[in-house]
Design a protein around this motif. Structure first.
Motif, short mmCIF file in Angstrom:
data_model
loop_
_atom_site.label_atom_id
_atom_site.label_comp_id
_atom_site.label_asym_id
_atom_site.label_seq_id
_atom_site.Cartn_x
_atom_site.Cartn_y
_atom_site.Cartn_z
N LEU A 49 -1.85 94.60 14.14
CA LEU A 49 -1.08 93.83 15.11
C LEU A 49 -1.62 94.16 16.49
O LEU A 49 -1.72 95.35 16.84
CB LEU A 49 0.41 94.20 15.04
CG LEU A 49 1.26 93.52 13.96
CD1 LEU A 49 0.75 93.82 12.57
CD2 LEU A 49 2.70 93.94 14.08
N LEU A 65 1.25 92.28 20.34
CA LEU A 65 2.19 91.28 19.82
C LEU A 65 3.46 91.24 20.67
O LEU A 65 4.03 92.26 21.02
CB LEU A 65 2.56 91.64 18.38
CG LEU A 65 3.04 90.50 17.52
CD1 LEU A 65 1.93 89.51 17.24
CD2 LEU A 65 3.59 91.04 16.20
N THR A 88 1.11 97.11 19.44
CA THR A 88 -0.20 97.25 18.80
C THR A 88 -0.16 98.41 17.82
O THR A 88 0.21 99.52 18.19
CB THR A 88 -1.30 97.50 19.85
OG1 THR A 88 -1.34 96.38 20.73
CG2 THR A 88 -2.66 97.68 19.20
N VAL A 138 4.91 89.05 10.61
CA VAL A 138 3.75 89.31 9.74
C VAL A 138 3.80 88.39 8.52
O VAL A 138 2.79 87.85 8.08
CB VAL A 138 3.71 90.79 9.30
CG1 VAL A 138 2.56 91.03 8.33
CG2 VAL A 138 3.57 91.70 10.51
N ILE A 142 -2.04 88.69 14.84
CA ILE A 142 -1.82 89.43 13.60
C ILE A 142 -3.07 89.22 12.75
O ILE A 142 -3.48 88.07 12.53
CB ILE A 142 -0.58 88.90 12.84
CG1 ILE A 142 0.68 89.07 13.71
CG2 ILE A 142 -0.41 89.62 11.51
CD1 ILE A 142 1.89 88.33 13.20
N ASP A 156 -2.20 84.18 12.27
CA ASP A 156 -1.06 83.63 13.02
C ASP A 156 -0.83 82.15 12.75
O ASP A 156 0.30 81.69 12.77
CB ASP A 156 -1.28 83.79 14.53
CG ASP A 156 -1.80 85.15 14.87
OD1 ASP A 156 -1.03 85.95 15.39
OD2 ASP A 156 -2.99 85.41 14.58
#
Lengths: 352, 304
Positions: free
Chosen positions: A6, A9, A23, A49, A60, A68
């Motif tokens: 990630l 995000l 992250t 996710v 992601i 994503d």
């Protein structure tokens, strides 16, 4: 199998931000716990996710590829929900084979793979049972089996044990851990239960107020919290300010050796876990004196509140012989004292 | 004693046997059921079997049933009644499922939706039928508006939508009236469990059609089937809408039963009641058939 990453995000609902600048990564075959209190945004991250929540910013990636833009049904990710959510109109075997059927596998292949995963999850022989004919623990196992049979790159578990009673929960913790170790499926699981996170995962990410506060091994988070908030989350109760003088932390109630201490003149915040505080009748080296103000029996240990000068110190001790009013020696083992350096801006203020 | 397990714990429940207190508590409700429904049915059956002392008929006979069943108009009336009940139920069911899905997907405020859907439920069938007559008749409002707008030369050119061959007007009334009822039944199931199971379906890689076919339909099937059965049973036995909007010949079975029952000739009354009982038997047979089909489908679904 796969690696989940990630990057920066940001997630939210409407005008309300939930998670910002998040992250972290989960390595291939790793089991990571996303830990935090209720409302911290854990489930929202998991749902992002899985593809149910669209990120406001950030990416992601699974095995280095951004996902994503993909809907949930096209991601190599399977999510197990808080409730088992088995299909009530199907029997156990049909529930477990549901995903394979959706992928168009032939009946023989589905039967073989379902049988194998049922064996793995201890459900062999229950395939023809209706969902309401199996126990809560078996239902959660079936939900896990239904996810595992698809051999996902990443498995997401959204507090799957929270609806179970205490005994069953303990059994299921070991079961999930064992299954993850056997399948080596990359797993991100959400929990608000710190003991669950510490005992089940390889690494833990702690989320507080929509921000990731610390990621590390369970021991790192427990014994080496990155900041006071992390320490408090893991049950830290003893926090005291002091001044560093020649490697010793000088506090209002005494001074003691502090190996981690920064240079002279610093005014750090120190903490020690209640179970690391030692109580003694005799005042020895490195001890300060405290008076017992309250005790509480907690089964395996007794919690003791002591007044040391103007500061309250809490100790958790296996001995239950302490009584209110008793004056005791309170020992802070230096290796157990965690010192949080003064933030730079505070340091500047104190120097001025 | 029945034993089982809930969440891994042994649970035992005692089967309910004869309990005098329970019988006393249930007696008022049972008395109303038995006296009003059972008594009425028994009296009706007696009259259908020809026991009508007021009209000088005392002998029990099955002749009235035979006469109805062997009447050359009976198959046509039965077919028309089935057409009305089945077509209106199927159309209402399809539209209701689509509406319930759309409302769930758009997450429309449930209070507003319930209010809008409850409006048609409160309007009596007779009022809707009369409104349809004013709207759809050749000299009705729509025909005049169409003529006024130049779409047709005169109101008389407007297609026949009431008292017509395909019972279009009747179907329209029933569909309009029953959609809210079925939609509310389906919507409550979808709002309770549908959303979560659909998410499970997505994470298990089911596409949109697969989610509808393999999750939504089985989830709503029991409520949908129950609602459809109620609608079917009602439309199969209701007479006022076909009486107002249907053709004079052939008649639907309820209209035939009503006319026979209200005939100035008292000798026709047993036939009317016999038709009523035949309607009840057909509805019961349909319910039994649908229950059997439902069990069969569930068995197939679970592989039993």
């Amino acid at each position: 199998m796969g690696e989940l990453r990630l990057e920066s995000l940001a997630l939210g609902y409407g005008a309300q931000p939930v998670v910002q600048d998040l992250t972290f990564s989960v390595a291939d075959g790793e089991m990571m716990a996303l830990l935090g209190p209720s409302g911290a945004g854990k489930t929202t991250i998991l749902r992002a996710v899985a593809g149910f929540v669209r990120p406001r910013a950030g990416r992601i990636l699974i095995d280095g590829r951004p996902v994503d833009h993909l809907p949930p049904e096209r991601r190599a990710v399977v999510m197990v929900f808080q409730k088992a959510l088995l299909f009530p109109f199907l029997d156990v075997a049909a529930n477990i084979g549901f995903g394979l059927k959706m992928q168009g596998l032939d009946a023989g292949a589905i039967r073989r793979r379902v049988a194998a995963v049922m064996e793995l999850t201890g459900l062999a022989g229950l395939g023809r049972r209706k969902v309401h004919e199996i126990s809560g623990g078996q239902q959660q196992r079936a939900a896990l089996a239904r996810a595992l049979v698809l051999q996902p790159a990443v498995l997401l578990l959204d507090e799957p044990l929270s609806s179970l009673d205490a005994n069953l929960r303990q059994q299921m913790r070991e079961f999930v851990q064992q299954i993850q170790a056997e399948t080596r499926v990359t797993t991100l699981f959400v929990t608000h239960d710190q003991s669950e996170a510490l005992m089940m995962s390889h690494r833990v990410s702690l989320l507080l107020d929509g921000r990731l506060r610390q990621t590390g091994t369970p021991r790192q988070l427990f014994y080496r919290p990155a900041d006071p908030a992390v320490a408090r989350f893991f049950g830290g109760e003893n926090f005291f300010h002091g001044r560093i003088e020649n490697g010793r932390l000088v506090t209002a109630f005494g001074s003691f050796r502090a190996p981690e201490a920064p240079g002279n003149g610093h005014r750090p915040l120190a903490t020690i876990r209640p179970e690391d505080v030692r109580l003694d009748l005799e005042n020895g080296d490195g001890a300060v004196t405290g008076e017992v103000t309250r005790t509480r029996f907690e089964g395996l240990a007794t919690r003791v509140w002591l007044r040391c000068a103007d500061t309250t110190v809490v100790a958790l001790t296996p001995e239950s012989r302490w009584t209110v009013g008793q004056r005791l020696a309170v020992v802070f083992p230096p290796e157990r004292v965690r010192i949080f350096p003064e933030p730079p801006e505070k340091r500047r203020e104190s120097l001025v | 004693m029945v034993s089982g397990q809930i969440n891994g714990r042994d649970v035992r429940t005692r089967a309910v046997g004869w309990n005098p207190r329970l019988a006393v508590l249930l007696a008022p409700a049972l008395a109303v059921m038995l006296l009003l429904f059972g008594g009425g049915l028994a009296l009706g059956a007696l009259q259908a079997l020809g026991h009508l002392p007021g009209a000088g008929m005392a002998e029990l006979t099955a002749d009235h049933f035979t006469r109805v069943l062997l009447d050359p108009d009976f198959p046509t009336s039965l077919g028309l009644t089935f057409h009305i009940a089945l077509t209106s139920t199927v159309i209402a069911a399809i539209l209701s499922v689509a509406l319930a899905l759309a409302l769930t997907r758009w997450a429309v405020s449930s209070r507003l939706v319930h209010f809008v859907l409850q409006v048609p439920l409160t309007v009596p069938h007779l009022v809707v039928a009369v409104s349809m007559l004013f709207l759809l008749a050749p000299a009705g409002l729509i025909a005049r508006l169409a003529a006024g707008a130049g779409l047709i030369a005169s109101p008389g050119e407007f297609p026949l939508l009431v008292n017509d061959r395909w019972a279009f007007g009747i179907l329209l009334v029933y569909v309009w009236k029953e959609i809210p009822f079925i939609t509310l039944m389906v919507l409550s199931v979808l709002q309770n469990a549908g959303g979560e199971l659909l998410e499970v379906g997505r994470t298990l890689k089911a596409g949109a059609w697969q989610r509808f076919r393999f999750i939504l339909l089985p989830v709503i099937a029991p409520s949908l089937a129950a609602a459809c059965l109620i609608v079917f049973a009602f439309t199969f036995g209701a007479f006022e809408v076909p009486y107002l909007l249907g053709r004079t010949y052939p008649m639907s079975l309820p209209v035939w039963a009503y006319r026979s029952y209200m005939d100035v000739d008292l000798a026709a009354r047993p036939e009317g009641i016999a038709i009523g009982l035949i309607i009840a038997l057909v509805v019961m047979g349909t319910v039994a058939l649908s229950v059997w089909l439902n069990r069969l489908a569930r068995g197939r679904e679970t592989g039993r």
